[in-house]
Design an enzyme around this catalytic site. Structure first.
Site, PDB file in Angstrom:
ATOM      1  N   ASN A 112      80.389  26.190  14.861  1.00 41.74           N
ATOM      2  CA  ASN A 112      81.780  25.736  14.725  1.00 41.74           C
ATOM      3  C   ASN A 112      82.345  26.311  13.425  1.00 41.74           C
ATOM      4  O   ASN A 112      82.012  25.843  12.348  1.00 41.74           O
ATOM      5  CB  ASN A 112      81.799  24.193  14.698  1.00 41.74           C
ATOM      6  CG  ASN A 112      83.176  23.640  14.387  1.00 41.74           C
ATOM      7  OD1 ASN A 112      84.179  24.346  14.499  1.00 41.74           O
ATOM      8  ND2 ASN A 112      83.220  22.373  13.992  1.00 41.74           N
ATOM      9  N   LYS A 120      85.311  26.167  12.323  1.00 41.71           N
ATOM     10  CA  LYS A 120      86.424  25.370  11.786  1.00 41.71           C
ATOM     11  C   LYS A 120      87.591  26.299  11.403  1.00 41.71           C
ATOM     12  O   LYS A 120      87.776  27.328  12.052  1.00 41.71           O
ATOM     13  CB  LYS A 120      85.961  24.527  10.598  1.00 41.71           C
ATOM     14  CG  LYS A 120      84.697  23.743  10.898  1.00 41.71           C
ATOM     15  CD  LYS A 120      84.423  22.682   9.880  1.00 41.71           C
ATOM     16  CE  LYS A 120      83.054  22.094  10.136  1.00 41.71           C
ATOM     17  NZ  LYS A 120      82.837  20.852   9.420  1.00 41.71           N
ATOM     18  N   HIS A 135      85.783  16.181  17.734  1.00 41.32           N
ATOM     19  CA  HIS A 135      85.131  16.410  16.440  1.00 41.32           C
ATOM     20  C   HIS A 135      85.658  15.357  15.460  1.00 41.32           C
ATOM     21  O   HIS A 135      86.837  14.995  15.500  1.00 41.32           O
ATOM     22  CB  HIS A 135      85.430  17.822  15.934  1.00 41.32           C
ATOM     23  CG  HIS A 135      84.580  18.198  14.761  1.00 41.32           C
ATOM     24  ND1 HIS A 135      84.846  17.740  13.498  1.00 41.32           N
ATOM     25  CD2 HIS A 135      83.451  18.939  14.664  1.00 41.32           C
ATOM     26  CE1 HIS A 135      83.914  18.194  12.665  1.00 41.32           C
ATOM     27  NE2 HIS A 135      83.053  18.922  13.360  1.00 41.32           N
ATOM     28  N   GLU A 187      86.573  15.506  12.526  1.00 38.88           N
ATOM     29  CA  GLU A 187      87.740  15.916  11.734  1.00 38.88           C
ATOM     30  C   GLU A 187      89.023  15.753  12.546  1.00 38.88           C
ATOM     31  O   GLU A 187      90.076  15.416  11.996  1.00 38.88           O
ATOM     32  CB  GLU A 187      87.546  17.362  11.249  1.00 38.88           C
ATOM     33  CG  GLU A 187      86.468  17.414  10.158  1.00 38.88           C
ATOM     34  CD  GLU A 187      85.692  18.721  10.069  1.00 38.88           C
ATOM     35  OE1 GLU A 187      86.139  19.737  10.625  1.00 38.88           O
ATOM     36  OE2 GLU A 187      84.618  18.705   9.437  1.00 38.88           O
ATOM     37  N   GLU A 197      77.082  13.863  15.815  1.00 39.23           N
ATOM     38  CA  GLU A 197      77.311  14.332  14.447  1.00 39.23           C
ATOM     39  C   GLU A 197      77.629  13.154  13.535  1.00 39.23           C
ATOM     40  O   GLU A 197      78.794  12.705  13.466  1.00 39.23           O
ATOM     41  CB  GLU A 197      78.497  15.293  14.416  1.00 39.23           C
ATOM     42  CG  GLU A 197      78.318  16.516  15.284  1.00 39.23           C
ATOM     43  CD  GLU A 197      79.172  17.661  14.781  1.00 39.23           C
ATOM     44  OE1 GLU A 197      78.594  18.688  14.408  1.00 39.23           O
ATOM     45  OE2 GLU A 197      80.405  17.516  14.725  1.00 39.23           O
ATOM     46  N   GLY A 256      79.011  18.675   6.536  1.00 36.72           N
ATOM     47  CA  GLY A 256      79.524  19.435   5.398  1.00 36.72           C
ATOM     48  C   GLY A 256      79.141  18.849   4.046  1.00 36.72           C
ATOM     49  O   GLY A 256      79.681  19.241   3.018  1.00 36.72           O
ATOM     50  N   SER A 273      75.067  19.367   8.651  1.00 37.40           N
ATOM     51  CA  SER A 273      74.264  20.117   7.684  1.00 37.40           C
ATOM     52  C   SER A 273      72.966  20.663   8.276  1.00 37.40           C
ATOM     53  O   SER A 273      71.940  20.735   7.593  1.00 37.40           O
ATOM     54  CB  SER A 273      73.984  19.267   6.438  1.00 37.40           C
ATOM     55  OG  SER A 273      75.212  18.896   5.824  1.00 37.40           O
TER      56      SER A 273
END
Ligand code: PEP
Length: 259
Positions: free
Chosen positions: A11, A13, A103, A105, A175, A181, A221
């Site tokens: 991904n 992003k 996701h 985010e 996730e 991240g 991560s």
């Protein structure tokens, strides 16, 4: 041993313009080929920003690569007055085979609900692509110890009313938000606990055949240093990778976890 083909999904992003995208896909293909990668042992998928997809398609088709590509989001609408949105039809015409939805985010910054995420997954499946349905808990939920129930609730809400056959075609990505991240990876046992609970819930809700064929990824991560241990877990079939997918060598190394 199961017959689920592992999937390493990168991904990107909101990183890399279309020229950088070309460079990364070429570098990735080269790194995989130099290492003798066997795509039947691990499918390799890149998920660039929308503006890069046409460039990625051109490289993949010109060089006849086995690398697959997809999109990070999609509209639930077919066409019309939806400024800024991208339809499933636009993505299939560009040769996308996967689309991510839900996701963390997008849930956080765009207020996406489980119902919207489920509607996107349905739209993607109906268009002949594979949905990658993301779920995962925030740190407070993990600390409260209610993470398994929370994640199963997200998935059950998104897939309410789905048939077992359709669920078997999707990919679920677990996730934990606190590991995305941050450099802080869930331990392989933490990841397995939730991925195992997801598979058990699929078994309960949709039966053995679906539970045994639905692929479940871990994300947060994931990197070359921890991928082997993650992939050794019974219910982890691959990874959704952010940061480590932006470097050809590290992502290629992850796809070759089996070597
Ligand atoms: C992600 O955004 O899906 C992700 C897992 O990111 P990272 O690997 O950088 O934690």
């Amino acid at each position: 041993m199961n017959n689920r083909t592992p999937l390493m999904a990168g991904n990107w992003k909101m990183n890399l313009d279309h020229l950088e995208a070309n460079h990364l896909v070429q570098g990735l293909a080269m790194a995989l080929s130099d290492a003798g990668h066997d795509y039947s042992k691990c499918e390799v998928l890149v998920i660039p920003p929308f503006t890069d997809i046409r460039s990625v398609q051109t490289v993949v088709e010109a060089d006849n690569l086995d690398i697959k590509y997809g999109a990070q989001d999609v509209s639930i609408h077919d066409n019309g007055a939806y400024t800024g949105e991208i339809s499933t039809d636009m993505l299939t015409k560009l040769g996308c085979s996967y689309v991510v939805m839900g996701h963390s985010e997008r849930r956080e910054y765009h207020g996406e609900s489980d119902e919207l995420v489920g509607a996107k997954a349905r739209k993607v499946l109906d268009a002949g692509m594979t949905p990658i349905l993301c779920c995962g808990e925030a740190l407070e939920i993990r600390k409260a110890g209610t993470h398994v129930d929370f994640v199963l609730g997200q998935i059950r809400a998104a897939l309410a009313g789905w048939s077992a056959e359709d669920v078997a075609k999707i990919v679920i990505a677990y996730e934990p938000i606190w590991a995305i991240g941050t450099g802080e990876t869930a331990t392989a046992e933490d990841a397995q606990e939730v991925c195992g609970a997801i598979r058990a819930a699929l078994r309960e809700d949709f039966g053995d055949a679906t539970a045994d064929s639905t692929r479940i990824l871990y994300g947060g991560s994931a990197k070359p240093a921890n991928i082997k241990e993650l992939m050794a877990q019974a219910d982890i079939d691959g990874a959704l990778v952010g940061g480590a997918s932006l470097k050809a060598d590290s992502f290629a190394e992850m796809a070759r976890f089996y070597a």
